[in-house]
Write a protein that holds these residues in place. Sequence first.
Motif, PDB file in Angstrom:
ATOM      1  N   SER A 144       0.822  -1.215   0.000  1.00 58.27           N
ATOM      2  CA  SER A 144       0.000   0.000   0.000  1.00 58.27           C
ATOM      3  C   SER A 144       0.852   1.258   0.000  1.00 58.27           C
ATOM      4  O   SER A 144       0.425   2.304  -0.511  1.00 58.27           O
ATOM      5  CB  SER A 144      -0.925  -0.005   1.218  1.00 58.27           C
ATOM      6  OG  SER A 144      -0.180  -0.039   2.423  1.00 58.27           O
ATOM      7  N   GLU A 145       2.058   1.183   0.538  1.00 60.93           N
ATOM      8  CA  GLU A 145       2.932   2.354   0.561  1.00 60.93           C
ATOM      9  C   GLU A 145       3.731   2.496  -0.726  1.00 60.93           C
ATOM     10  O   GLU A 145       4.514   3.441  -0.892  1.00 60.93           O
ATOM     11  CB  GLU A 145       3.878   2.286   1.758  1.00 60.93           C
ATOM     12  CG  GLU A 145       4.905   1.157   1.707  1.00 60.93           C
ATOM     13  CD  GLU A 145       4.418  -0.137   2.325  1.00 60.93           C
ATOM     14  OE1 GLU A 145       5.272  -0.976   2.702  1.00 60.93           O
ATOM     15  OE2 GLU A 145       3.187  -0.311   2.444  1.00 60.93           O
ATOM     16  N   GLY A 146       3.526   1.565  -1.663  1.00 63.88           N
ATOM     17  CA  GLY A 146       4.208   1.631  -2.947  1.00 63.88           C
ATOM     18  C   GLY A 146       5.197   0.489  -3.132  1.00 63.88           C
ATOM     19  O   GLY A 146       5.792  -0.008  -2.168  1.00 63.88           O
ATOM     20  N   GLY A 147       5.345   0.060  -4.356  1.00 65.85           N
ATOM     21  CA  GLY A 147       6.291  -1.009  -4.665  1.00 65.85           C
ATOM     22  C   GLY A 147       5.662  -2.383  -4.558  1.00 65.85           C
ATOM     23  O   GLY A 147       4.522  -2.547  -4.089  1.00 65.85           O
ATOM     24  N   ARG A 148       6.413  -3.363  -5.023  1.00 65.88           N
ATOM     25  CA  ARG A 148       5.949  -4.754  -4.997  1.00 65.88           C
ATOM     26  C   ARG A 148       7.050  -5.662  -4.466  1.00 65.88           C
ATOM     27  O   ARG A 148       8.219  -5.301  -4.438  1.00 65.88           O
ATOM     28  CB  ARG A 148       5.520  -5.207  -6.396  1.00 65.88           C
ATOM     29  CG  ARG A 148       4.316  -4.449  -6.943  1.00 65.88           C
ATOM     30  CD  ARG A 148       3.730  -5.113  -8.170  1.00 65.88           C
ATOM     31  NE  ARG A 148       2.537  -4.425  -8.629  1.00 65.88           N
ATOM     32  CZ  ARG A 148       1.700  -4.905  -9.542  1.00 65.88           C
ATOM     33  NH1 ARG A 148       1.939  -6.090 -10.101  1.00 65.88           N
ATOM     34  NH2 ARG A 148       0.626  -4.229  -9.914  1.00 65.88           N
TER      35      ARG A 148
END
Length: 416
Positions: A144-148
Motif C-alpha cells: 500500500s505504501e508503494g512497490g511490490r
Amino acid sequence: MNILISGGGIGGLTAALALHARGHQVTVCEATAQLRPLGVGINLLPHAVAVLAELSLLPALKAMAVETSALVFANRHGQTIYSDTRGLAGGYSHPQLSIHRGELQLRLWDEAVARLGAERLRAGRRIVAARMDGGQVLAEVERSEGGREEQRADLLIAADGIHSALRRQFYPDEGAPRWNGMMMWRGTSWARPFLDGRTMVQAGHRRAKFVVYPIAPPRPDGLQLINWICDRRLREDGIGGGLTAPSREDWSKPGSLDDLLPTFGGWRFDWLDVPGLIKSATQLLEWPMVDRDPLPRWAQGRITLLGDAAHPMYPIGSNGATQAILDAQAIAARLGETPSVEQALAAYEAERLPLCARIVEMNRQEGLDAILDMVEERAPDGFKRLEDVIDPAEVAAFVQRYKAAAGHRQQQQPPR
C-alpha cells in the motif's frame, strides 16, 4: 506447510485460524492498510457457528452478537407467513448468530494476531498475481505504501472477494459480476427491540423487500442496534441476473432516504415502524445485488479459491459468510487427510463446489424469499387467514428443501 492467504475477511481469517490449529504456518495478506469495523450486519448459520466454536471463539462471539430465535417471513403488511425456529430451539447443535460484520472481522483478526503472531498478519499487502514455480507458489504482492515484492508458499488460498485478482487471473474473460436489477440499501439504527428482540424478519416481495434483525445485545438505555436492508428492483430482467452491474466505484456509496421512502414510507407494521427505523439510521450504504456464474474448477496447481472469490452469491438465506466459513473448515480438514496438496485441493473442491453452485442457482430463483412472492401474487392486499391463501404445509416443505440443499444440519425437526 507454509500457507499464504490472500484476503483478511471472514473466510480468509477463519481459514488462517483453522489451518494454524492443524500445525501449518500461515501468513495472511490483507489489502486494507488499517482495518476498521466497517459494514453492517450478517447472519452466521449454526453450521458455521459450529466451525467457530471448534476454534474456541463461541463465548466471545455470543457476547457481541444476538442469538437469532427465528426467521419470520411476512408480507408487506407485516403479516406472518411462516416462522422458522432457529438455533438450539430449532433442533440445531449451535446457535445462529446475528452480528456486525466489521466487528466480527476485527475479532477474528485480533485472534489471528494472538495465535499466529503479529508478523503473520500483513495489512496493506494485496496479492495481485501468482504462479507455480517448481513445487511452490510464487505470489506477487503489492504494498500500500508503494512497490511490490514476491512471496513463496507451499499453498496459496485466494479469499480476496468477488473482485478477486486471482480469480481474474484464472478466468480473464469472465467479465463483471452479474446484476439482477435489485439495489440494496443497508443501514443500522438504534431502536427499541421488536418482537422478542432476537427475531430476523424478511417482509415484502421480489420487487421490494425489507429485511430486519438485531445485531447486538440491548444497551443499558434499552436501545438495540438494529440491522436493516431495503431491496428495491430498479430494472427487471427476469430471474437469474444478466445485467451489467453499476461500476465498482459506486458500490458501498452512501445511500439516500429519497431512494427509499417513496417505496417503504408506508410500511408500518403492528410490531415495527419501518420508515421510522429507516429515518433514524446511523449509516446508510448502497450496493447492487450481484453474483457470478459458478466456475468449473477453483484450483490451479497449488492455488485455490475460497469464499466470495470462489462462489459469490446473492445475500439470500444467510449463506455468504456461512459458506466461506465452511470452505475454511473443509480445506483445513482435507489438507490433514492426504500428503498431496493437489489431492487435498481436489477433495476440497469436490466437496464444496457443487454445493455452493447449487446455492448460487437457488438464490437466483429467490431462494427462500420465493415464499414472499407466492403470497404477494395471491393476496396483494393481505389476508385474514393464511390458510385461505396458501397451504402452510406447502411453505414448510419449501423451507425444508432449501435448508437441506444449503447444508443445514438439524439434529431433530423443530416444533411447528
